[in-house]
Design a protein around this motif. Structure first.
Motif, PDB file in Angstrom:
ATOM      1  N   ILE A  62      22.696  38.389 -16.049  1.00 55.18           N
ATOM      2  CA  ILE A  62      23.912  38.497 -16.861  1.00 55.18           C
ATOM      3  C   ILE A  62      23.668  39.342 -18.108  1.00 55.18           C
ATOM      4  N   THR A  63      22.584  39.060 -18.832  1.00 48.48           N
ATOM      5  CA  THR A  63      22.354  39.821 -20.064  1.00 48.48           C
ATOM      6  C   THR A  63      22.068  41.287 -19.753  1.00 48.48           C
ATOM      7  N   GLN A  64      21.363  41.574 -18.674  1.00 45.97           N
ATOM      8  CA  GLN A  64      21.109  42.975 -18.315  1.00 45.97           C
ATOM      9  C   GLN A  64      22.418  43.690 -17.987  1.00 45.97           C
ATOM     10  N   ASP A  65      23.285  43.015 -17.246  1.00 49.76           N
ATOM     11  CA  ASP A  65      24.571  43.605 -16.884  1.00 49.76           C
ATOM     12  C   ASP A  65      25.425  43.866 -18.131  1.00 49.76           C
ATOM     13  N   ILE A  66      25.476  42.897 -19.026  1.00 49.76           N
ATOM     14  CA  ILE A  66      26.254  43.064 -20.251  1.00 49.76           C
ATOM     15  C   ILE A  66      25.667  44.198 -21.096  1.00 49.76           C
ATOM     16  N   GLU A  67      24.339  44.223 -21.238  1.00 47.74           N
ATOM     17  CA  GLU A  67      23.701  45.296 -22.012  1.00 47.74           C
ATOM     18  C   GLU A  67      24.012  46.663 -21.407  1.00 47.74           C
ATOM     19  N   ASP A  68      23.932  46.760 -20.079  1.00 45.95           N
ATOM     20  CA  ASP A  68      24.237  48.031 -19.411  1.00 45.95           C
ATOM     21  C   ASP A  68      25.663  48.485 -19.714  1.00 45.95           C
ATOM     22  N   ILE A  69      26.599  47.564 -19.618  1.00 48.19           N
ATOM     23  CA  ILE A  69      27.996  47.896 -19.907  1.00 48.19           C
ATOM     24  C   ILE A  69      28.154  48.299 -21.371  1.00 48.19           C
ATOM     25  N   PHE A  70      27.591  47.517 -22.282  1.00 41.64           N
ATOM     26  CA  PHE A  70      27.763  47.787 -23.706  1.00 41.64           C
ATOM     27  C   PHE A  70      27.080  49.082 -24.135  1.00 41.64           C
ATOM     28  N   ASN A  71      26.011  49.466 -23.437  1.00 39.99           N
ATOM     29  CA  ASN A  71      25.332  50.724 -23.757  1.00 39.99           C
ATOM     30  C   ASN A  71      26.102  51.947 -23.258  1.00 39.99           C
ATOM     31  N   TYR A 131      26.850  41.321 -28.240  1.00 42.96           N
ATOM     32  CA  TYR A 131      28.156  41.592 -28.838  1.00 42.96           C
ATOM     33  C   TYR A 131      28.006  41.906 -30.326  1.00 42.96           C
ATOM     34  N   SER A 132      27.224  41.106 -31.024  1.00 41.38           N
ATOM     35  CA  SER A 132      27.049  41.271 -32.459  1.00 41.38           C
ATOM     36  C   SER A 132      26.438  42.632 -32.793  1.00 41.38           C
ATOM     37  N   LYS A 133      25.442  43.021 -32.036  1.00 41.25           N
ATOM     38  CA  LYS A 133      24.786  44.317 -32.256  1.00 41.25           C
ATOM     39  C   LYS A 133      25.799  45.460 -32.142  1.00 41.25           C
ATOM     40  N   LYS A 134      26.664  45.390 -31.135  1.00 38.37           N
ATOM     41  CA  LYS A 134      27.676  46.430 -30.944  1.00 38.37           C
ATOM     42  C   LYS A 134      28.693  46.400 -32.079  1.00 38.37           C
ATOM     43  N   SER A 141      30.172  43.926 -40.891  1.00 42.34           N
ATOM     44  CA  SER A 141      29.012  43.310 -41.531  1.00 42.34           C
ATOM     45  C   SER A 141      28.353  42.363 -40.535  1.00 42.34           C
ATOM     46  N   THR A 142      27.096  42.063 -40.750  1.00 40.77           N
ATOM     47  CA  THR A 142      26.370  41.169 -39.849  1.00 40.77           C
ATOM     48  C   THR A 142      27.049  39.810 -39.762  1.00 40.77           C
ATOM     49  N   GLU A 143      27.490  39.298 -40.902  1.00 41.62           N
ATOM     50  CA  GLU A 143      28.140  37.984 -40.923  1.00 41.62           C
ATOM     51  C   GLU A 143      29.429  37.985 -40.098  1.00 41.62           C
ATOM     52  N   VAL A 144      30.263  38.985 -40.307  1.00 40.50           N
ATOM     53  CA  VAL A 144      31.517  39.076 -39.557  1.00 40.50           C
ATOM     54  C   VAL A 144      31.219  39.337 -38.081  1.00 40.50           C
ATOM     55  N   ALA A 145      30.262  40.214 -37.802  1.00 43.14           N
ATOM     56  CA  ALA A 145      29.893  40.518 -36.417  1.00 43.14           C
ATOM     57  C   ALA A 145      29.428  39.263 -35.688  1.00 43.14           C
ATOM     58  N   ASN A 146      28.637  38.437 -36.343  1.00 46.17           N
ATOM     59  CA  ASN A 146      28.161  37.197 -35.716  1.00 46.17           C
ATOM     60  C   ASN A 146      29.318  36.241 -35.422  1.00 46.17           C
ATOM     61  N   SER A 147      30.257  36.148 -36.361  1.00 44.41           N
ATOM     62  CA  SER A 147      31.426  35.280 -36.146  1.00 44.41           C
ATOM     63  C   SER A 147      32.289  35.798 -35.000  1.00 44.41           C
ATOM     64  N   LEU A 148      32.523  37.103 -34.984  1.00 44.00           N
ATOM     65  CA  LEU A 148      33.326  37.689 -33.911  1.00 44.00           C
ATOM     66  C   LEU A 148      32.622  37.563 -32.556  1.00 44.00           C
ATOM     67  N   ALA A 149      31.312  37.748 -32.550  1.00 42.62           N
ATOM     68  CA  ALA A 149      30.551  37.638 -31.301  1.00 42.62           C
ATOM     69  C   ALA A 149      30.657  36.225 -30.724  1.00 42.62           C
ATOM     70  N   LEU A 150      30.570  35.223 -31.592  1.00 37.99           N
ATOM     71  CA  LEU A 150      30.734  33.838 -31.150  1.00 37.99           C
ATOM     72  C   LEU A 150      32.124  33.637 -30.554  1.00 37.99           C
ATOM     73  N   THR A 151      33.125  34.168 -31.222  1.00 36.35           N
ATOM     74  CA  THR A 151      34.503  34.066 -30.735  1.00 36.35           C
ATOM     75  C   THR A 151      34.653  34.748 -29.378  1.00 36.35           C
ATOM     76  N   MET A 152      34.035  35.910 -29.224  1.00 30.98           N
ATOM     77  CA  MET A 152      34.125  36.653 -27.961  1.00 30.98           C
ATOM     78  C   MET A 152      33.452  35.891 -26.816  1.00 30.98           C
ATOM     79  N   VAL A 153      32.267  35.335 -27.067  1.00 32.37           N
ATOM     80  CA  VAL A 153      31.572  34.564 -26.025  1.00 32.37           C
ATOM     81  C   VAL A 153      32.436  33.385 -25.600  1.00 32.37           C
TER      82      VAL A 153
END
Length: 188
Positions: A62-71, A131-134, A141-153
């Motif tokens: 799953i993580t490889q597939d998501i990374e491939d898509i996000f890249n 998600y957060s890295k993207k 910001s890292t803080e907002v990215a982490n919150s949004l990434a949690l929401t997306m997951v």
């Protein structure tokens, strides 16, 4: 394919389809056409150890597939849309999302087994990190990215469960339209 890989592949599919509790060792043995001794040779601690191996395997895939898509995409919006489109296509062609969903296993076992909870938590954390890295690359910001990434997951995972229970890809289609609006509402 070696015996251990076969056991993990077959058991993963069965666990996703029927849940951990719904699958007995005898069903796994029969589906793999192996003996009980062969299973215990590879998984001496039995079914729970096998489940953790299955979760580790899912984690990798799953993580490889998501990374491939996000890249492949320059923005989070494009990447998440492509990922959700892939999930929708899988659901509409196969009638399920077995390659991605492990939420039923989490709901059955995470409160009963600390090693299983940890394996599930690791996968969710890796998804969040991708998600957060993207999002950070998009200027959040890292803080907002982490919150949004949690929401997306949480949103995508919930959407997959709704698709399975409603036997419709509609929930993921709605989520695909809503996530860009959520991202737009946050200032970078």
């Amino acid at each position: 394919m070696d015996t251990k890989s076969l056991i993990i592949e077959v058991a993963t599919k069965l666990f996703q389809e029927k849940g951990y509790i719904g699958v007995g060792l005898s069903e796994i043995l029969k589906a793999c056409n192996i003996s009980k001794g062969s299973l215990y040779h590879h998984f001496p601690d039995g079914k729970e150890e096998l489940l953790i191996a299955c979760l580790d395997s899912l984690n990798e895939v799953i993580t490889q597939d998501i990374e491939d898509i996000f890249n492949q995409f320059s923005t989070t919006n494009e990447a998440i849309e492509a990922m959700i489109d892939k999930l929708i296509l899988n659901f509409e062609t196969e009638g399920t999302i077995t390659g991605y969903t492990f939420s039923s296993i989490v709901s059955e076992m995470a409160s009963l087994s600390e090693p299983v909870r940890n394996a599930c938590s690791l996968l969710y954390s890796k998804m969040q990190q991708i998600y957060s890295k993207k999002l950070v690359a998009d200027g959040f910001s890292t803080e907002v990215a982490n919150s949004l990434a949690l929401t997306m997951v949480a949103t995508v995972e919930g959407g997959m469960m709704l698709c399975l229970t409603q036997k419709s890809s509609h929930p993921l289609k709605i989520i695909s339209q809503v996530i860009p609006n959520i991202l737009k509402d946050y200032t970078k």
